[in-house]
Motif scaffolding. Structure first.
Motif, PDB file in Angstrom:
ATOM      1  N   GLU A 136      -1.849 -14.367   2.980  1.00 22.11           N
ATOM      2  CA  GLU A 136      -1.763 -13.408   1.854  1.00 22.11           C
ATOM      3  C   GLU A 136      -2.484 -12.105   2.176  1.00 22.11           C
ATOM      4  O   GLU A 136      -2.296 -11.108   1.487  1.00 22.11           O
ATOM      5  CB  GLU A 136      -2.432 -14.003   0.618  1.00 22.11           C
ATOM      6  CG  GLU A 136      -1.604 -15.047  -0.087  1.00 22.11           C
ATOM      7  CD  GLU A 136      -1.186 -14.611  -1.485  1.00 22.11           C
ATOM      8  OE1 GLU A 136      -1.971 -13.893  -2.130  1.00 22.11           O
ATOM      9  OE2 GLU A 136      -0.076 -14.980  -1.908  1.00 22.11           O
ATOM     10  N   ARG A 137      -3.351 -12.114   3.184  1.00 19.09           N
ATOM     11  CA  ARG A 137      -4.054 -10.878   3.564  1.00 19.09           C
ATOM     12  C   ARG A 137      -3.342 -10.157   4.705  1.00 19.09           C
ATOM     13  O   ARG A 137      -3.900  -9.270   5.337  1.00 19.09           O
ATOM     14  CB  ARG A 137      -5.493 -11.182   3.950  1.00 19.09           C
ATOM     15  CG  ARG A 137      -6.317 -11.611   2.753  1.00 19.09           C
ATOM     16  CD  ARG A 137      -7.780 -11.623   3.091  1.00 19.09           C
ATOM     17  NE  ARG A 137      -8.563 -11.837   1.888  1.00 19.09           N
ATOM     18  CZ  ARG A 137      -9.853 -11.562   1.790  1.00 19.09           C
ATOM     19  NH1 ARG A 137     -10.499 -11.068   2.833  1.00 19.09           N
ATOM     20  NH2 ARG A 137     -10.503 -11.769   0.678  1.00 19.09           N
ATOM     21  N   THR A 139      -2.716 -11.173   7.609  1.00 16.59           N
ATOM     22  CA  THR A 139      -3.267 -11.456   8.938  1.00 16.59           C
ATOM     23  C   THR A 139      -2.701 -12.783   9.442  1.00 16.59           C
ATOM     24  O   THR A 139      -2.137 -13.561   8.676  1.00 16.59           O
ATOM     25  CB  THR A 139      -4.807 -11.506   8.884  1.00 16.59           C
ATOM     26  OG1 THR A 139      -5.187 -12.425   7.873  1.00 16.59           O
ATOM     27  CG2 THR A 139      -5.384 -10.141   8.582  1.00 16.59           C
ATOM     28  N   HIS A 165      -4.027  -3.792   8.993  1.00 19.11           N
ATOM     29  CA  HIS A 165      -4.785  -4.985   8.579  1.00 19.11           C
ATOM     30  C   HIS A 165      -5.266  -5.723   9.831  1.00 19.11           C
ATOM     31  O   HIS A 165      -4.486  -6.354  10.522  1.00 19.11           O
ATOM     32  CB  HIS A 165      -3.936  -5.893   7.692  1.00 19.11           C
ATOM     33  CG  HIS A 165      -3.674  -5.278   6.356  1.00 19.11           C
ATOM     34  ND1 HIS A 165      -4.469  -5.530   5.256  1.00 19.11           N
ATOM     35  CD2 HIS A 165      -2.759  -4.365   5.971  1.00 19.11           C
ATOM     36  CE1 HIS A 165      -4.033  -4.813   4.238  1.00 19.11           C
ATOM     37  NE2 HIS A 165      -2.995  -4.097   4.645  1.00 19.11           N
ATOM     38  N   ILE A 314      -4.481  -5.478  -1.590  1.00 22.48           N
ATOM     39  CA  ILE A 314      -4.835  -6.608  -0.726  1.00 22.48           C
ATOM     40  C   ILE A 314      -6.301  -6.484  -0.337  1.00 22.48           C
ATOM     41  O   ILE A 314      -6.730  -5.436   0.160  1.00 22.48           O
ATOM     42  CB  ILE A 314      -3.906  -6.639   0.503  1.00 22.48           C
ATOM     43  CG1 ILE A 314      -2.494  -6.962   0.003  1.00 22.48           C
ATOM     44  CG2 ILE A 314      -4.396  -7.633   1.546  1.00 22.48           C
ATOM     45  CD1 ILE A 314      -1.459  -7.109   1.062  1.00 22.48           C
ATOM     46  N   PRO A 315      -7.092  -7.544  -0.598  1.00 26.77           N
ATOM     47  CA  PRO A 315      -8.523  -7.455  -0.281  1.00 26.77           C
ATOM     48  C   PRO A 315      -8.746  -7.331   1.232  1.00 26.77           C
ATOM     49  O   PRO A 315      -7.935  -7.828   2.013  1.00 26.77           O
ATOM     50  CB  PRO A 315      -9.104  -8.772  -0.804  1.00 26.77           C
ATOM     51  CG  PRO A 315      -7.983  -9.542  -1.403  1.00 26.77           C
ATOM     52  CD  PRO A 315      -6.695  -8.853  -1.109  1.00 26.77           C
ATOM     53  N   ARG A 316      -9.820  -6.655   1.638  1.00 26.22           N
ATOM     54  CA  ARG A 316     -10.115  -6.492   3.061  1.00 26.22           C
ATOM     55  C   ARG A 316     -11.388  -7.260   3.383  1.00 26.22           C
ATOM     56  O   ARG A 316     -12.315  -7.318   2.587  1.00 26.22           O
ATOM     57  CB  ARG A 316     -10.327  -5.014   3.423  1.00 26.22           C
ATOM     58  CG  ARG A 316      -9.370  -4.005   2.823  1.00 26.22           C
ATOM     59  CD  ARG A 316      -7.983  -3.977   3.400  1.00 26.22           C
ATOM     60  NE  ARG A 316      -7.872  -3.649   4.787  1.00 26.22           N
ATOM     61  CZ  ARG A 316      -6.942  -2.792   5.284  1.00 26.22           C
ATOM     62  NH1 ARG A 316      -6.107  -2.148   4.503  1.00 26.22           N
ATOM     63  NH2 ARG A 316      -6.844  -2.607   6.566  1.00 26.22           N
ATOM     64  N   ASP A 317     -11.422  -7.807   4.569  1.00 20.91           N
ATOM     65  CA  ASP A 317     -12.614  -8.482   5.065  1.00 20.91           C
ATOM     66  C   ASP A 317     -13.704  -7.426   5.288  1.00 20.91           C
ATOM     67  O   ASP A 317     -13.423  -6.342   5.795  1.00 20.91           O
ATOM     68  CB  ASP A 317     -12.260  -9.166   6.400  1.00 20.91           C
ATOM     69  CG  ASP A 317     -13.349 -10.100   6.879  1.00 20.91           C
ATOM     70  OD1 ASP A 317     -13.079 -11.302   6.942  1.00 20.91           O
ATOM     71  OD2 ASP A 317     -14.465  -9.617   7.195  1.00 20.91           O
TER      72      ASP A 317
END
Ligand code: PLP
Length: 425
Positions: A136-137, A139, A165, A314-317
């Protein structure tokens, strides 16, 4: 702007009556505005044109040419020992695979979420694609990577940091090392990005970059291959088509590395010209400033998107120090495709262009794995099938001001409002 505009997209006062149409915000700048070519680059390009020396190699070049200078500057920028200037990133990927010894029929692992030139480069070699699923990210799905690598016996992964990403590079590198799989990093959207403090592109054997107009440096067409490995660099220099003037490469490995390959390597004519290199080199000096502007705009738009119902950025690390030259967001699960389509149309009618990966037909620069019917691998990717139909993607221009970001968010909020109301009505 008016009181009405400010209340747009919130659950504030009741909607205006039919005889008092609501004034909608409109974004009037060009969203696909490329990064500007600095004056210094224009002057350098003119100097190259006046000299007539547009081809990078020659018996008597009168000193280091622009392509060689650019290679040295680029290698310094990304922190690798060697850079080879190529005519596109797609060709850089092709040469990287050739340098690593990929031959027709070999299996190559490839991100299931990437741009069409990546499977294109694998087809160009005549190798066989093995697509790897995404999370979902956006990656790489490590479980699927391991399963596909073991199943197929593939010894190479092209890892695309698609739309910037960055994959969890330490975990991917550790897994690939254990599996005996080499990595080519596709850094078309990550020039200037870092993972956990290290430049993205320094985890694989080779990294490939693009200077196509909508990437981070702009020469229309162009690509760069970077590596720390002398033998791979020498191979790439020969393959790109350096004739016997390979020593003119800006970061040339020692002569003895060429001895075994100089008479046994085909010339694919995939060089960068001095004119393209002249346009690019001064852009490297501007890049840190551009990255700061992109990221400022990204954070503003991201914060705005969080206030709009039915979509989520989309959340990022926290380890992903990305370059925010575009932003991706997901429609909530279960949002009707008609509402998503209406949202995209409403936004476009007010000047904000969104690429939606869930449309019936891929269009423009959207690129979806099930569209590559030339591939032998026709297995579904369950993760990609969950995420791509909900994925929306928007370009961020380096010129966006805080006011531009506010307008874009307002347009999107009003577009969602109109799309959901239209559905109810
Ligand atoms: C643009 C892009 C490429 C291809 O770059 P070209 O220079 O146009 O060949 C490859 N991979 C990704 C992820 C891209 O975005």
């Amino acid at each position: 702007m008016s009181e009405r505009r400010r209340s747009a997209g919130t659950s504030g006062p009741a909607a205006p009556s039919a005889d008092e149409p609501k004034e909608r915000a409109r974004f009037t700048k060009i969203m696909s505005e490329p990064v500007p070519i600095p004056e210094a680059a224009i002057e350098r390009a003119v100097t190259v044109l006046r000299s007539g020396r547009l081809f990078r190699y020659g018996e008597d070049t009168g000193g280091e040419g622009e392509a060689a200078s650019f290679e040295r500057a680029f290698a310094g920028f990304v922190g690798r020992r060697h850079a080879v200037a190529i005519n596109s990133c797609g060709c850089a990927l092709f040469l990287a695979m050739k340098a690593l010894g990929v031959t027709p029929g070999d299996k190559v692992l490839c991100s299931g979420f990437t741009l069409a030139p990546v499977p294109g480069a694998i087809s160009h070699i005549g190798a066989e694609h093995v697509l790897v699923d995404v999370t979902e990210r956006l990656t790489v799905d490590l479980l699927d990577l391991e399963e596909k690598a073991v199943q197929s016996g593939a010894k190479l992964l092209i890892l695309s940091h698609m739309r910037g990403h960055v994959h969890g590079l330490d975990a991917v590198a550790t897994l690939c090392h254990r599996l005996g799989v080499a990595i080519i990093e596709d850094c078309a959207h990550t020039l200037g990005a870092r993972w956990d403090g290290c430049p993205v592109g320094s985890f694989g054997a080779i990294a490939c970059y693009s200077s196509q107009t909508f990437k981070h440096i702009n020469s229309g067409e162009g690509g760069i291959l970077a590596t720390d490995d002398d033998a791979l660099a020498a191979k790439a220099i020969m393959l790109s088509g350096s004739y016997m003037m390979y020593a003119q490469n800006g970061t040339c490995p020692p002569e003895e590395v060429f001895a075994p390959i100089r008479d046994a390597t085909p010339n694919y004519s995939m060089r960068m010209s001095n004119l393209v290199a002249a346009v690019l080199r001064p852009q490297l000096d501007q890049l840190d400033g551009w990255i700061a502007r992109w990221n400022d705009a990204y954070r503003r738009i991201e914060a705005g998107l969080k206030t709009i119902p039915h979509i989520d950025p989309i959340p990022r690390d926290p380890r992903d120090a990305f370059v925010g030259s575009s932003i991706q967001f997901l429609a909530e699960p279960g949002l009707a495709p008609e509402i998503a389509a209406a949202f995209v149309d409403e936004a476009a009618a007010h000047g904000v262009y969104i690429k939606w990966f869930g449309a019936d037909r891929t269009a423009g620069f959207t690129s979806r794995y099930d569209q590559w019917r030339h591939l032998a691998d026709s297995r579904r990717l369950s993760g990609a099938d969950r995420v791509l139909p909900r994925l929306m993607d928007m370009r961020i221009a380096v010129s966006f001001t805080p006011e531009d970001c506010r307008t874009i968010v307002t347009v999107l909020a009003e577009a969602m409002d109109a799309a959901t109301k239209g559905q109810r009505g």
